[in-house]
Design an enzyme around this catalytic site. Sequence first.
Site, PDB file in Angstrom:
ATOM      1  N   ASP A 255       1.329   8.468  -9.893  1.00  0.00           N
ATOM      2  CA  ASP A 255       0.560   7.971  -9.149  1.00  0.00           C
ATOM      3  C   ASP A 255      -0.967   8.184  -9.328  1.00  0.00           C
ATOM      4  O   ASP A 255      -1.285   8.691 -10.730  1.00  0.00           O
ATOM      5  CB  ASP A 255       0.872   7.531  -7.526  1.00  0.00           C
ATOM      6  CG  ASP A 255       0.002   6.522  -6.730  1.00  0.00           C
ATOM      7  OD1 ASP A 255       0.453   5.579  -6.743  1.00  0.00           O
ATOM      8  OD2 ASP A 255      -1.135   6.799  -6.376  1.00  0.00           O
ATOM      9  N   TYR A 405      -9.487   3.678  -4.966  1.00  0.00           N
ATOM     10  CA  TYR A 405      -9.382   2.609  -5.591  1.00  0.00           C
ATOM     11  C   TYR A 405     -10.638   1.872  -6.298  1.00  0.00           C
ATOM     12  O   TYR A 405     -10.889   1.382  -7.514  1.00  0.00           O
ATOM     13  CB  TYR A 405      -8.404   1.417  -4.973  1.00  0.00           C
ATOM     14  CG  TYR A 405      -6.954   2.208  -4.944  1.00  0.00           C
ATOM     15  CD1 TYR A 405      -6.246   1.533  -5.722  1.00  0.00           C
ATOM     16  CD2 TYR A 405      -6.803   2.900  -3.901  1.00  0.00           C
ATOM     17  CE1 TYR A 405      -4.841   1.961  -5.641  1.00  0.00           C
ATOM     18  CE2 TYR A 405      -5.498   3.452  -3.714  1.00  0.00           C
ATOM     19  CZ  TYR A 405      -4.383   2.938  -4.588  1.00  0.00           C
ATOM     20  OH  TYR A 405      -3.131   3.264  -4.406  1.00  0.00           O
ATOM     21  N   HIS A 462       9.302   5.485  -7.151  1.00  0.00           N
ATOM     22  CA  HIS A 462       7.613   5.997  -7.016  1.00  0.00           C
ATOM     23  C   HIS A 462       7.565   7.544  -6.588  1.00  0.00           C
ATOM     24  O   HIS A 462       6.855   8.254  -7.111  1.00  0.00           O
ATOM     25  CB  HIS A 462       7.077   4.707  -6.465  1.00  0.00           C
ATOM     26  CG  HIS A 462       5.464   5.036  -6.527  1.00  0.00           C
ATOM     27  ND1 HIS A 462       4.734   4.963  -7.967  1.00  0.00           N
ATOM     28  CD2 HIS A 462       4.541   5.377  -5.865  1.00  0.00           C
ATOM     29  CE1 HIS A 462       3.355   5.103  -7.636  1.00  0.00           C
ATOM     30  NE2 HIS A 462       3.299   5.631  -6.475  1.00  0.00           N
TER      31      HIS A 462
END
Length: 486
Positions: A255, A405, A462
């Site tokens: 990630d 982000y 993930h």
Amino acid sequence: MWQEFLPNAWESLLSRIRSFEFSQKNAVLVPVAALGVGGMLVCWMRSRHKIKTLEMGDGWWGSGERPLKGKEDESIRPFKIETSDKEIEDLHHRLDRARYAPPLEGAAFHYGFNSNYLQKVVAYWRNQFDWHKQVEVLNKYPHFLTTIEGINIHFIHVKPSYVPHGRAVQPLLMVHGWPGSFYEFYKIIPLLTEPAKHGLTEGDVVFEVICPSIPGYGFSEAPHQKGFDTVAAARIFHKLMKRLGFKEYYLQGGDWGSAITTNMAQMLPQSVKGLHLNMVFIAIQGLGRMISVMLGAYVPWLVGLTREDVRRVYPFAQKNIYNILRESGYFHIQATKPDTAGCGLNDSPVGLAAYILEKFSTWTDNSFLDKDDGALESKYSLDELLTNVMIYWVTSSIVSSMRFYKENMSKFPGPGADPRLGVHVPTGIAAFPQEITHTPRTWAKDVFKNIVTYSYMPQGGHFAAFQEPKLLAQDIMHFVRKVEQL
């Protein structure tokens, strides 16, 4: 007759002498010229093959202007996570006052976190979850703080308790992502630092593990200035490792951790012995890649795809367009207006839990969408899941974590490796089958120029270290062993 011959002979002799002198000069000048041209050619060739690196730069993320004088405090300070009855009482008060909207019949997790199951999670959180106990669990590893570029960086540093004779201890920096935390690595740390105790005795690799919290996540201070991205995080973590006394070290991430450690490898490749990733950021763009996608479904061998690649990548539109659009709504919000949604999440522990835990369902296994409880407890315990949520809650870090982000998406080339530079350090890739996207080795090679190991993992998604710690630990060890043998 000799009177006529003499002048002619004399002129001939002079001509020969001049010719000899010229050839002598040539004997010196030609090699010198050749040497000069050759040297220029060698320099040109070397410049072409010189590894281009990501500029390290510098930064200041503290409050206000950077002090003009005075050296930053470089001390490393022990840190302990603490809680209080007041903190828990406030949490319980908020949990008691939660409101729920009934789910649609048969919706399962297709509309997000199912509120019927959410009420069960909250009931456990309110009546059975013991935060005092979980704080003790968190404190079982040594925690530290240090100030870098104006903000406090939190990390855990775990050394092996026993190192057999002849074994080298390898420093390993492991970086988490969103919505995870340093706690994701608690299951894998003992496998890496004490492999013999856990049946991992086939190799001679032992690690000391450093797990920092990304600034703005958990117990690392949030940046006070705009612009904090993966490059800034990479620089700070290099400074952290240098401050700890390491000249060379291994990196591991998934990630955001993948993007940060990849930038670290591009920034100071001479310090990175190897890079291990369980998620790879590769843009699917360009004519060559599109041709590969189109041909891969029919003649995969022609474009370097394996049967397993085909199984994981196709049908392409469903797995790489529809599924990603379905799972990336949060991404657009956080990359544009993170503070708007973040305000509500920071105020409501129930909203925060729903927002975070929904990802731990779907990103662990896509098929969990069809389960009324998201199959969350099939892979994790509620204590584990809620401990991760509590790290965000007690630190009020959900907003700052979401801002990461926006800071990254506003810049080219976005998260991950800058394709213009490439990654040249030894690289290992663990491809888990339930990861959000699959990157075949042949695509990864476009950016990662020195792939030492590429593993098709048999299971997992993930949150690899959290879900499949033994599989990930084995793959890291396999990769490091290969690198050490190079």
